[in-house]
Design a protein around this motif. Structure first.
Motif, PDB file in Angstrom:
ATOM      1  N   ALA A 177     120.406  -1.205  21.505  1.00 34.93           N
ATOM      2  CA  ALA A 177     119.531  -1.979  22.392  1.00 34.93           C
ATOM      3  C   ALA A 177     118.399  -2.657  21.625  1.00 34.93           C
ATOM      4  O   ALA A 177     118.094  -3.836  21.859  1.00 34.93           O
ATOM      5  N   THR A 178     117.765  -1.922  20.710  1.00 31.94           N
ATOM      6  CA  THR A 178     116.583  -2.462  20.038  1.00 31.94           C
ATOM      7  C   THR A 178     116.921  -3.449  18.927  1.00 31.94           C
ATOM      8  O   THR A 178     116.060  -4.219  18.505  1.00 31.94           O
ATOM      9  N   THR A 179     118.148  -3.453  18.456  1.00 30.15           N
ATOM     10  CA  THR A 179     118.514  -4.403  17.400  1.00 30.15           C
ATOM     11  C   THR A 179     119.251  -5.622  17.972  1.00 30.15           C
ATOM     12  O   THR A 179     118.908  -6.762  17.650  1.00 30.15           O
ATOM     13  N   GLN A 180     120.240  -5.401  18.824  1.00 25.69           N
ATOM     14  CA  GLN A 180     121.013  -6.512  19.366  1.00 25.69           C
ATOM     15  C   GLN A 180     120.180  -7.378  20.310  1.00 25.69           C
ATOM     16  O   GLN A 180     120.505  -8.541  20.534  1.00 25.69           O
ATOM     17  N   HIS A 181     119.102  -6.840  20.819  1.00 25.04           N
ATOM     18  CA  HIS A 181     118.201  -7.608  21.689  1.00 25.04           C
ATOM     19  C   HIS A 181     117.753  -8.898  21.009  1.00 25.04           C
ATOM     20  O   HIS A 181     117.631  -9.936  21.655  1.00 25.04           O
ATOM     21  N   TYR A 182     117.535  -8.837  19.703  1.00 33.20           N
ATOM     22  CA  TYR A 182     117.003  -9.995  18.991  1.00 33.20           C
ATOM     23  C   TYR A 182     118.024 -11.119  18.853  1.00 33.20           C
ATOM     24  O   TYR A 182     117.646 -12.262  18.576  1.00 33.20           O
ATOM     25  N   ALA A 183     119.292 -10.819  19.056  1.00 39.06           N
ATOM     26  CA  ALA A 183     120.313 -11.859  19.093  1.00 39.06           C
ATOM     27  C   ALA A 183     120.614 -12.271  20.528  1.00 39.06           C
ATOM     28  O   ALA A 183     120.595 -13.450  20.877  1.00 39.06           O
ATOM     29  N   ASP A 184     120.850 -11.267  21.386  1.00 40.37           N
ATOM     30  CA  ASP A 184     121.293 -11.557  22.752  1.00 40.37           C
ATOM     31  C   ASP A 184     120.199 -12.197  23.598  1.00 40.37           C
ATOM     32  O   ASP A 184     120.485 -12.976  24.510  1.00 40.37           O
ATOM     33  N   PHE A 185     118.935 -11.873  23.307  1.00 44.59           N
ATOM     34  CA  PHE A 185     117.815 -12.419  24.069  1.00 44.59           C
ATOM     35  C   PHE A 185     116.874 -13.216  23.162  1.00 44.59           C
ATOM     36  O   PHE A 185     115.669 -13.217  23.348  1.00 44.59           O
ATOM     37  N   ASN A 186     117.476 -13.901  22.187  1.00 47.35           N
ATOM     38  CA  ASN A 186     116.691 -14.657  21.215  1.00 47.35           C
ATOM     39  C   ASN A 186     115.784 -15.697  21.875  1.00 47.35           C
ATOM     40  O   ASN A 186     114.634 -15.881  21.459  1.00 47.35           O
ATOM     41  N   THR A 187     116.287 -16.366  22.904  1.00 48.19           N
ATOM     42  CA  THR A 187     115.483 -17.389  23.573  1.00 48.19           C
ATOM     43  C   THR A 187     114.222 -16.783  24.164  1.00 48.19           C
ATOM     44  O   THR A 187     113.120 -17.349  24.037  1.00 48.19           O
ATOM     45  N   GLN A 188     114.372 -15.628  24.791  1.00 45.93           N
ATOM     46  CA  GLN A 188     113.213 -14.958  25.388  1.00 45.93           C
ATOM     47  C   GLN A 188     112.227 -14.520  24.305  1.00 45.93           C
ATOM     48  O   GLN A 188     111.013 -14.737  24.425  1.00 45.93           O
ATOM     49  N   ALA A 246     110.704 -15.441  10.978  1.00 48.12           N
ATOM     50  CA  ALA A 246     109.740 -14.453  10.465  1.00 48.12           C
ATOM     51  C   ALA A 246     109.617 -13.252  11.391  1.00 48.12           C
ATOM     52  O   ALA A 246     109.305 -12.142  10.940  1.00 48.12           O
ATOM     53  N   HIS A 247     109.862 -13.475  12.682  1.00 48.33           N
ATOM     54  CA  HIS A 247     109.759 -12.358  13.631  1.00 48.33           C
ATOM     55  C   HIS A 247     110.783 -11.265  13.332  1.00 48.33           C
ATOM     56  O   HIS A 247     110.581 -10.107  13.704  1.00 48.33           O
ATOM     57  N   MET A 248     111.876 -11.633  12.641  1.00 46.43           N
ATOM     58  CA  MET A 248     112.867 -10.615  12.301  1.00 46.43           C
ATOM     59  C   MET A 248     112.332  -9.669  11.225  1.00 46.43           C
ATOM     60  O   MET A 248     112.662  -8.478  11.229  1.00 46.43           O
ATOM     61  N   ASP A 249     111.513 -10.185  10.332  1.00 46.94           N
ATOM     62  CA  ASP A 249     110.857  -9.313   9.351  1.00 46.94           C
ATOM     63  C   ASP A 249     109.893  -8.360  10.051  1.00 46.94           C
ATOM     64  O   ASP A 249     109.810  -7.172   9.708  1.00 46.94           O
ATOM     65  N   ASP A 250     109.170  -8.909  11.031  1.00 47.42           N
ATOM     66  CA  ASP A 250     108.240  -8.070  11.792  1.00 47.42           C
ATOM     67  C   ASP A 250     109.004  -6.999  12.572  1.00 47.42           C
ATOM     68  O   ASP A 250     108.564  -5.848  12.668  1.00 47.42           O
ATOM     69  N   ALA A 251     110.157  -7.397  13.124  1.00 43.89           N
ATOM     70  CA  ALA A 251     110.984  -6.436  13.870  1.00 43.89           C
ATOM     71  C   ALA A 251     111.468  -5.321  12.955  1.00 43.89           C
ATOM     72  O   ALA A 251     111.476  -4.144  13.339  1.00 43.89           O
ATOM     73  N   ALA A 252     111.864  -5.681  11.736  1.00 43.94           N
ATOM     74  CA  ALA A 252     112.339  -4.666  10.785  1.00 43.94           C
ATOM     75  C   ALA A 252     111.231  -3.673  10.451  1.00 43.94           C
ATOM     76  O   ALA A 252     111.465  -2.456  10.409  1.00 43.94           O
ATOM     77  N   THR A 253     110.017  -4.184  10.236  1.00 45.58           N
ATOM     78  CA  THR A 253     108.883  -3.305   9.935  1.00 45.58           C
ATOM     79  C   THR A 253     108.592  -2.372  11.102  1.00 45.58           C
ATOM     80  O   THR A 253     108.399  -1.162  10.933  1.00 45.58           O
ATOM     81  N   PHE A 254     108.583  -2.946  12.310  1.00 47.83           N
ATOM     82  CA  PHE A 254     108.299  -2.141  13.498  1.00 47.83           C
ATOM     83  C   PHE A 254     109.372  -1.084  13.726  1.00 47.83           C
ATOM     84  O   PHE A 254     109.069   0.098  13.953  1.00 47.83           O
ATOM     85  N   LEU A 255     110.639  -1.489  13.684  1.00 47.97           N
ATOM     86  CA  LEU A 255     111.725  -0.552  13.998  1.00 47.97           C
ATOM     87  C   LEU A 255     111.839   0.549  12.949  1.00 47.97           C
ATOM     88  O   LEU A 255     112.144   1.697  13.284  1.00 47.97           O
ATOM     89  N   SER A 256     111.584   0.226  11.704  1.00 47.24           N
ATOM     90  CA  SER A 256     111.603   1.257  10.677  1.00 47.24           C
ATOM     91  C   SER A 256     110.544   2.318  10.965  1.00 47.24           C
ATOM     92  O   SER A 256     110.834   3.524  10.945  1.00 47.24           O
ATOM     93  N   ALA A 257     109.315   1.869  11.262  1.00 44.54           N
ATOM     94  CA  ALA A 257     108.238   2.818  11.564  1.00 44.54           C
ATOM     95  C   ALA A 257     108.526   3.581  12.855  1.00 44.54           C
ATOM     96  O   ALA A 257     108.303   4.799  12.943  1.00 44.54           O
ATOM     97  N   PHE A 258     109.052   2.888  13.850  1.00 43.39           N
ATOM     98  CA  PHE A 258     109.342   3.484  15.158  1.00 43.39           C
ATOM     99  C   PHE A 258     110.354   4.617  15.032  1.00 43.39           C
ATOM    100  O   PHE A 258     110.140   5.731  15.532  1.00 43.39           O
ATOM    101  N   TYR A 259     111.463   4.343  14.346  1.00 38.61           N
ATOM    102  CA  TYR A 259     112.507   5.364  14.243  1.00 38.61           C
ATOM    103  C   TYR A 259     112.134   6.477  13.267  1.00 38.61           C
ATOM    104  O   TYR A 259     112.494   7.636  13.480  1.00 38.61           O
ATOM    105  N   ARG A 260     111.405   6.155  12.212  1.00 33.35           N
ATOM    106  CA  ARG A 260     110.973   7.217  11.299  1.00 33.35           C
ATOM    107  C   ARG A 260     110.062   8.208  12.022  1.00 33.35           C
ATOM    108  O   ARG A 260     110.166   9.424  11.840  1.00 33.35           O
TER     109      ARG A 260
END
Length: 207
Positions: free
Chosen positions: A163-174, A185-199
């Protein structure tokens, strides 16, 4: 006995061109909205030429989905029991996010099929996909039982990653309409956030 002749270089190229064009059309229009005429036009081929390679719209769609599902399973297959559990799971998150970055059309095509009830790949979902998820959920459970990660439901952990990764493709417009990013650039921000979130979520000291 009929032996299928090896495809020529031109035949391989035309099939790849058709499948790429079909991916663009199906991901934008869905299966019902897409037509062979649209696919042929996008591929730069005549409709009769397209039908030489694929007998129907269904045949093109089925081949795309079959290839896509196998690709979709690869990041989960890569979870390694010998690795550090947190690093392995976060690595899986990053691979899935990278797929959303690199393969947004494929992600949307897969999502559309699932939303429609997966009529063309339900057997594969209930077979190979379910077996793989069961296997990796059992691995996560072993990591939990040995105190190496927090006690989270392994299936819902996997679902949450999807859900948290595919969202960025399936709901890219939103996403892009809200963030107004420069490029991706938001994908880099997403990677930083998700790494911290799951760790943090996986840290056994958190729960």
């Amino acid at each position: 006995m009929n032996v299928e002749r090896p495809r020529t270089r031109i035949q391989k190229k035309n099939r790849e061109t058709i499948l790429d064009a079909a991916l663009a059309v199906f991901s934008a229009e869905g299966f019902r909205g897409a037509t062979l005429d649209q696919i042929a036009e996008t591929a730069g081929l005549s409709k009769p030429n397209l039908l030489y390679y694929f007998a129907s719209k269904e045949a093109i769609y089925s081949e795309l989905l079959s290839t896509l599902l196998d690709t979709w399973l690869d990041p989960l297959r890569a979870l390694d029991e010998a690795g550090d559990p947190v690093d392995e799971i976060v690595g899986y998150v990053m691979r899935k996010l990278q797929m959303s970055r690199d393969m947004p059309r494929e992600s949307r095509l897969f999502a559309q099929e699932i939303v429609q009830g997966a009529p063309r790949i339900l057997e594969q979902i209930e077979g190979p996909l379910r077996r793989l998820v069961d296997d990796k959920a059992a691995l996560v459970t072993r990591w939990i039982d040995t105190g190496r990660i927090a006690a989270l439901d392994p299936y819902h952990l996997i679902f949450s990653i999807w859900a948290t990764t595919q969202h960025y493709a399936d709901f890219n417009t939103q996403v892009c309409s809200i963030l107004k990013p420069e490029g991706d650039a938001h994908m880099d921000d997403a990677a930083t956030f998700l790494s911290a979130f799951y760790r943090r979520a996986l840290d056994p000291r958190q729960l």
